[in-house]
Structures are given as C-alpha cells and as structure tokens.
Design a protein around this motif. Sequence first.
Motif, mmCIF file in Angstrom:
data_model
loop_
_atom_site.group_PDB
_atom_site.id
_atom_site.type_symbol
_atom_site.label_atom_id
_atom_site.label_comp_id
_atom_site.label_asym_id
_atom_site.label_seq_id
_atom_site.Cartn_x
_atom_site.Cartn_y
_atom_site.Cartn_z
ATOM 1 N N LEU A 243 0.820 -1.222 0.000
ATOM 2 C CA LEU A 243 0.000 0.000 0.000
ATOM 3 C C LEU A 243 0.847 1.262 0.000
ATOM 4 O O LEU A 243 0.366 2.339 -0.363
ATOM 5 C CB LEU A 243 -0.910 0.020 1.228
ATOM 6 C CG LEU A 243 -2.018 -1.037 1.292
ATOM 7 C CD1 LEU A 243 -2.764 -0.938 2.626
ATOM 8 C CD2 LEU A 243 -2.993 -0.885 0.133
ATOM 9 N N SER A 244 2.117 1.149 0.398
ATOM 10 C CA SER A 244 2.948 2.341 0.570
ATOM 11 C C SER A 244 3.532 2.879 -0.719
ATOM 12 O O SER A 244 4.130 3.968 -0.722
ATOM 13 C CB SER A 244 4.085 2.044 1.560
ATOM 14 O OG SER A 244 5.046 1.176 0.978
ATOM 15 N N ALA A 245 3.374 2.168 -1.827
ATOM 16 C CA ALA A 245 3.892 2.654 -3.102
ATOM 17 C C ALA A 245 3.259 4.010 -3.437
ATOM 18 O O ALA A 245 2.031 4.148 -3.417
ATOM 19 C CB ALA A 245 3.597 1.650 -4.210
ATOM 20 N N GLN A 246 4.091 4.994 -3.706
ATOM 21 C CA GLN A 246 3.629 6.349 -4.024
ATOM 22 C C GLN A 246 2.725 6.914 -2.929
ATOM 23 O O GLN A 246 1.767 7.635 -3.210
ATOM 24 C CB GLN A 246 2.928 6.375 -5.389
ATOM 25 C CG GLN A 246 3.821 5.921 -6.537
ATOM 26 C CD GLN A 246 3.129 5.979 -7.884
ATOM 27 O OE1 GLN A 246 2.484 6.965 -8.221
ATOM 28 N NE2 GLN A 246 3.271 4.924 -8.677
ATOM 29 N N ALA A 247 3.020 6.568 -1.694
ATOM 30 C CA ALA A 247 2.269 7.091 -0.552
ATOM 31 C C ALA A 247 3.232 7.198 0.626
ATOM 32 O O ALA A 247 4.283 6.564 0.637
ATOM 33 C CB ALA A 247 1.107 6.157 -0.198
ATOM 34 N N THR A 248 2.883 7.994 1.606
ATOM 35 C CA THR A 248 3.745 8.130 2.782
ATOM 36 C C THR A 248 3.445 7.032 3.798
ATOM 37 O O THR A 248 2.317 6.529 3.869
ATOM 38 C CB THR A 248 3.545 9.499 3.455
ATOM 39 O OG1 THR A 248 2.208 9.572 3.989
ATOM 40 C CG2 THR A 248 3.765 10.633 2.464
ATOM 41 N N ASP A 249 4.453 6.684 4.594
ATOM 42 C CA ASP A 249 4.235 5.694 5.647
ATOM 43 C C ASP A 249 3.164 6.178 6.620
ATOM 44 O O ASP A 249 2.322 5.399 7.074
ATOM 45 C CB ASP A 249 5.537 5.428 6.403
ATOM 46 C CG ASP A 249 6.535 4.624 5.580
ATOM 47 O OD1 ASP A 249 6.192 4.252 4.439
ATOM 48 O OD2 ASP A 249 7.641 4.371 6.077
ATOM 49 N N ALA A 250 3.187 7.469 6.941
ATOM 50 C CA ALA A 250 2.206 8.017 7.882
ATOM 51 C C ALA A 250 0.795 7.870 7.336
ATOM 52 O O ALA A 250 -0.148 7.529 8.074
ATOM 53 C CB ALA A 250 2.520 9.485 8.164
ATOM 54 N N GLY A 251 0.619 8.123 6.047
ATOM 55 C CA GLY A 251 -0.700 7.996 5.430
ATOM 56 C C GLY A 251 -1.186 6.559 5.413
ATOM 57 O O GLY A 251 -2.366 6.281 5.642
ATOM 58 N N VAL A 252 -0.258 5.627 5.152
ATOM 59 C CA VAL A 252 -0.612 4.205 5.155
ATOM 60 C C VAL A 252 -0.978 3.763 6.569
ATOM 61 O O VAL A 252 -1.988 3.080 6.783
ATOM 62 C CB VAL A 252 0.550 3.354 4.606
ATOM 63 C CG1 VAL A 252 0.260 1.861 4.791
ATOM 64 C CG2 VAL A 252 0.784 3.667 3.135
ATOM 65 N N ASN A 253 -0.179 4.166 7.553
ATOM 66 C CA ASN A 253 -0.458 3.777 8.939
ATOM 67 C C ASN A 253 -1.829 4.265 9.396
ATOM 68 O O ASN A 253 -2.551 3.545 10.104
ATOM 69 C CB ASN A 253 0.619 4.349 9.865
ATOM 70 C CG ASN A 253 1.961 3.666 9.682
ATOM 71 O OD1 ASN A 253 2.039 2.548 9.180
ATOM 72 N ND2 ASN A 253 3.023 4.334 10.086
ATOM 73 N N LYS A 254 -2.186 5.463 9.003
ATOM 74 C CA LYS A 254 -3.482 6.023 9.393
ATOM 75 C C LYS A 254 -4.625 5.156 8.871
ATOM 76 O O LYS A 254 -5.631 4.941 9.559
ATOM 77 C CB LYS A 254 -3.613 7.454 8.868
ATOM 78 C CG LYS A 254 -4.861 8.178 9.331
ATOM 79 C CD LYS A 254 -4.866 9.624 8.840
ATOM 80 C CE LYS A 254 -6.120 10.357 9.301
ATOM 81 N NZ LYS A 254 -6.137 11.776 8.830
ATOM 82 N N ALA A 255 -4.452 4.646 7.645
ATOM 83 C CA ALA A 255 -5.503 3.829 7.034
ATOM 84 C C ALA A 255 -5.506 2.399 7.569
ATOM 85 O O ALA A 255 -6.572 1.782 7.706
ATOM 86 C CB ALA A 255 -5.328 3.810 5.517
ATOM 87 N N THR A 256 -4.336 1.862 7.862
ATOM 88 C CA THR A 256 -4.267 0.437 8.213
ATOM 89 C C THR A 256 -4.515 0.146 9.694
ATOM 90 O O THR A 256 -4.754 -1.012 10.040
ATOM 91 C CB THR A 256 -2.905 -0.158 7.816
ATOM 92 O OG1 THR A 256 -1.852 0.570 8.464
ATOM 93 C CG2 THR A 256 -2.710 -0.115 6.308
#
Length: 214
Positions: free
Chosen positions: A42-55
């Motif tokens: 999910l982190s491709a072309q996205a920030t780790d922080a943004g992925v963590n918020k969603a997951t």
Amino acid sequence: MAKQLPYNTMREIFARFHEAEPEPKGELEHVNAYTLVVAVALSAQATDAGVNKATRRLFQVADTPEKMLALGEEGLTEHIKTIGLFRQKAKNVIKLSRIIVEEYGGEVPNSRAALQSLPGVGRKTANVVLNMWWHYPAQAVDTHIFRVGNRTGIAPGKDVVAVEHAIEDNVPADYQLHAHHWLILHGRYICVARKPKCNACLIRDLCPYEDKTP
C-alpha cells in the motif's frame, strides 16, 4: 554521481549510524508478516504516515489473508480510500491474499522470488519484508536510498538494482542488516532532496557532496 567511498570511510559512516541508532526500525505499522506485506504494498507512491493512518483500523478487522478475503474488495476499499491508487491497490491485496491462501497455505512465503510473484509486490517490497520480518540483510532501495547512495558515494549506481548491489558489495557485513533503514531515515530526515540539512549531518566530514546549507 559520487565515486564509491573506500572501505575505511564506509566503516566509519556505518559505525556512526549504529552509535546514533543501534536498532533502526521501519515506520510502517504491522502485526505479522502478512500485514507487513500489505502495508508495504500500500505504501507505493504514498507516505508511511498515510498508510499507517488507514491500516490501523483495517488490521483490527483483517490481519490474515482469510479475513481480508472475507472483507472483500469493496470493504477493503473503504478502509484505504485515503491512499493514492487505492482501487488498484485493493485489487492487488485481494489477489495476493487469495494466492497466499491457495498456494501457500495462508502463510507468507519467505523467498524473494515467491514474494515477487504476488500482485503488487516488486523487488523493493520483497526486500523490505525479508529484512523486517525474517531479518535477512536484503536492501530495499527507494528514492531516499537512491539519492543518498549516489550523493554521498555510499552506494553509487545508475538504477535501483545497481545501488542495491553497491550496498551489498561495499557496506561491511556487520552493518548489512540495518543498512537500508539507516539510509532511508538519513534520506528522509537529513539528506533530503532539495535542501539537505548538512549542518545536522553526522557524516558531514566524510561526505564528498558539496554543502548546500546556507
């Protein structure tokens, strides 16, 4: 592209990284090998922080491939719609979950080739999983490592595979396990793209890059 730094300089650089942060950690949140695969995909072309918020909420309800399949593509989409390219990523996660269940008995495979055969999982993702979960000294080269490697001479290369091989060939073996985390964090917070924070750099005296800090 800087020239490859000599061995003694490399040892000193990684000794300093180790002294500053002996056990660097990846910033993607996960609870097992499966959720790590999903998070990295999910982190491709996205920030780790943004992925963590969603997951955070997603992994509370779907922390195994079986639960993810039960959630379904639409259910998954609702959880990750704040992440870029979420529709294609949702398709890939459902597909890779099905493959893990049907071909690997619900267990995430631990070879690079098997991991790369999963939809949405490339060499970088496979290397992250091998390194973070199985503690294999795989080098996952992202844009930060590519920049730092070439800018500093730690791992020069014309493409990500060349940089990966430069790390494997030139970083002392006792620092290989954490090398990519040190380099990612250095590139993310100090050796940034537009205006590197050379004044705050702990390897400033060892780096051939021209100081651009005012």
